[in-house]
Design a protein around this motif. Structure first.
Motif, mmCIF file in Angstrom:
data_model
loop_
_atom_site.group_PDB
_atom_site.id
_atom_site.type_symbol
_atom_site.label_atom_id
_atom_site.label_comp_id
_atom_site.label_asym_id
_atom_site.label_seq_id
_atom_site.Cartn_x
_atom_site.Cartn_y
_atom_site.Cartn_z
ATOM 1 N N VAL A 1 0.858 -1.183 0.000
ATOM 2 C CA VAL A 1 0.000 0.000 0.000
ATOM 3 C C VAL A 1 0.897 1.236 0.000
ATOM 4 C CG1 VAL A 1 -1.791 1.320 1.196
ATOM 5 C CG2 VAL A 1 -1.844 -1.185 1.220
ATOM 6 N N LEU A 2 0.678 2.122 -0.969
ATOM 7 C CA LEU A 2 1.448 3.358 -1.066
ATOM 8 C C LEU A 2 0.509 4.531 -0.769
ATOM 9 C CD1 LEU A 2 3.511 2.670 -4.322
ATOM 10 C CD2 LEU A 2 4.160 2.221 -1.947
ATOM 11 N N PRO A 3 0.599 5.139 0.391
ATOM 12 C CA PRO A 3 -0.247 6.298 0.687
ATOM 13 C C PRO A 3 0.201 7.512 -0.114
ATOM 14 C CG PRO A 3 1.278 5.908 2.486
ATOM 15 C CD PRO A 3 1.478 4.794 1.525
ATOM 16 N N GLY A 4 -0.747 8.372 -0.425
ATOM 17 C CA GLY A 4 -0.390 9.582 -1.149
ATOM 18 C C GLY A 4 0.536 10.453 -0.340
ATOM 19 N N ALA A 5 0.396 10.362 0.966
ATOM 20 C CA ALA A 5 1.255 11.115 1.902
ATOM 21 C C ALA A 5 1.420 10.247 3.146
ATOM 22 C CB ALA A 5 0.639 12.460 2.253
ATOM 23 N N PRO A 6 2.536 10.363 3.825
ATOM 24 C CA PRO A 6 2.751 9.522 5.003
ATOM 25 C C PRO A 6 1.811 9.828 6.166
ATOM 26 C CG PRO A 6 4.506 11.134 4.822
ATOM 27 C CD PRO A 6 3.700 11.232 3.576
ATOM 28 N N GLN A 7 1.099 10.976 6.101
ATOM 29 C CA GLN A 7 0.145 11.320 7.162
ATOM 30 C C GLN A 7 -1.040 12.065 6.561
ATOM 31 O OE1 GLN A 7 2.487 13.735 9.863
ATOM 32 N NE2 GLN A 7 2.015 15.627 8.736
ATOM 33 N N PRO B 1 -8.033 10.873 2.540
ATOM 34 C CA PRO B 1 -6.747 10.678 1.842
ATOM 35 C C PRO B 1 -6.857 9.609 0.759
ATOM 36 C CG PRO B 1 -6.670 9.599 3.955
ATOM 37 C CD PRO B 1 -7.994 10.334 3.911
ATOM 38 N N THR B 2 -5.948 9.707 -0.248
ATOM 39 C CA THR B 2 -5.890 8.737 -1.346
ATOM 40 C C THR B 2 -4.688 7.823 -1.149
ATOM 41 O OG1 THR B 2 -6.924 10.299 -2.881
ATOM 42 C CG2 THR B 2 -5.693 8.448 -3.842
ATOM 43 N N MET B 3 -4.856 6.558 -1.444
ATOM 44 C CA MET B 3 -3.802 5.542 -1.332
ATOM 45 C C MET B 3 -3.914 4.578 -2.512
ATOM 46 S SD MET B 3 -5.554 3.862 2.013
ATOM 47 C CE MET B 3 -5.648 5.511 2.708
ATOM 48 N N THR B 4 -2.873 3.799 -2.739
ATOM 49 C CA THR B 4 -2.845 2.892 -3.903
ATOM 50 C C THR B 4 -2.422 1.501 -3.459
ATOM 51 O OG1 THR B 4 -2.225 4.720 -5.366
ATOM 52 C CG2 THR B 4 -1.894 2.481 -6.202
ATOM 53 N N LEU B 5 -3.200 0.503 -3.873
ATOM 54 C CA LEU B 5 -2.838 -0.893 -3.667
ATOM 55 C C LEU B 5 -2.012 -1.348 -4.876
ATOM 56 C CD1 LEU B 5 -3.280 -3.562 -1.995
ATOM 57 C CD2 LEU B 5 -5.151 -4.042 -3.577
ATOM 58 N N VAL B 6 -0.819 -1.864 -4.629
ATOM 59 C CA VAL B 6 0.094 -2.254 -5.713
ATOM 60 C C VAL B 6 0.351 -3.763 -5.631
ATOM 61 C CG1 VAL B 6 2.364 -1.919 -6.756
ATOM 62 C CG2 VAL B 6 1.179 0.013 -5.667
#
Length: 239
Positions: free
Chosen positions: A121-127, A134-139
């Motif tokens: 999981v790559l968050p758009g921002a660490p916080q 917030p937006t995040m991406t499953l890779v």
């Protein structure tokens, strides 16, 4: 004839007759010698007869040059010099390396096992701020060295939010589950990303419990693809 008659004495007539006879005899002798010299004799020299006769076939054995053809026109290849291209073109059989065996190409239809893929999981921002979206991406990444096939259906993908103690706070499939059919061939090293926006509220499976904004603190995001669960990624909520 034996008793000449004339005015002259008989001796004269006899002398004349003797002279005529002598001349006649001389003429006869000379003519006979001439005829004998011009007429070939019937007895010839044996050597002359042998040479003048018809040629007899020779009974001698033919010479070697007549039986065996000359070898002058036969070209014999010269021995190659040491180090020449001809000498080095064909190495000895025992020194010839075996042709490499080409490995069979991997079958892209083979399934990607859990060991062949990674889920992050790559968050758009660490916080993010408490209550924000917030937006995040499953890779999903094929970490193997061969292509393989894996189902990436929406119902199999999920991102969860865990608190500092590891308790489940939110799940992307709790309240808004999705259904799709997405079987893909992933090349070696290929990564596929699926972005997602979180609503900022807590949830439980089947979305039956009341939802609220989690408090500020240290959290972690963890991805899942069916039976494959990834490592958690640190995430912080701030007031």
């Amino acid at each position: 004839m034996l008793h000449p008659v004339g005015d002259l004495p008989a001796g004269v007539y006899w002398r004349r007759r003797a002279l005529v006879l002598g001349i006649a005899a001389s003429l006869l002798g000379g003519g006979g010698w001439l005829v004998a010299s011009t007429v070939p004799t019937t007895e010839t020299d044996p050597q002359v007869a042998a040479s003048s006769g018809p040629a007899q076939p020779s009974l001698e054995a033919p010479s070697l040059e007549q039986v065996v053809p000359s070898l002058a026109s036969v070209q014999t290849p010269a021995a190659p010099e040491e180090g020449s291209a001809t000498a080095s073109a064909a190495p000895p059989a025992e020194e010839t390396a075996a042709a490499p065996v080409t490995a069979a190409a991997p079958d892209p239809g083979q399934p990607c096992t859990d060991d062949m893929v990674a889920v992050d999981v790559l968050p758009g921002a660490p916080q993010a701020t408490v209550g924000s979206k917030p937006t995040m991406t499953l890779v999903v990444t094929n970490v193997s060295g061969v292509p393989c096939t894996r189902s990436l259906d929406a119902g199999l993908r999920e991102i969860v939010l865990l608190d500092g103690a590891g308790a489940r706070v939110w799940g992307s499939n709790d309240c808004f589950p999705e259904v799709s059919s997405d079987a893909r061939v992933l090349a070696a090293g290929e990564a596929v990303g699926f972005p997602l926006q979180w609503g900022g509220l807590t949830s439980e499976p089947a979305c039956t419990a009341p939802r609220s904004a989690p408090p500020a603190g240290a959290y972690s995001l963890q991805g899942r693809l069916d039976t494959k669960v990834g490592d958690p990624t640190p995430f912080t909520l701030v007031a």
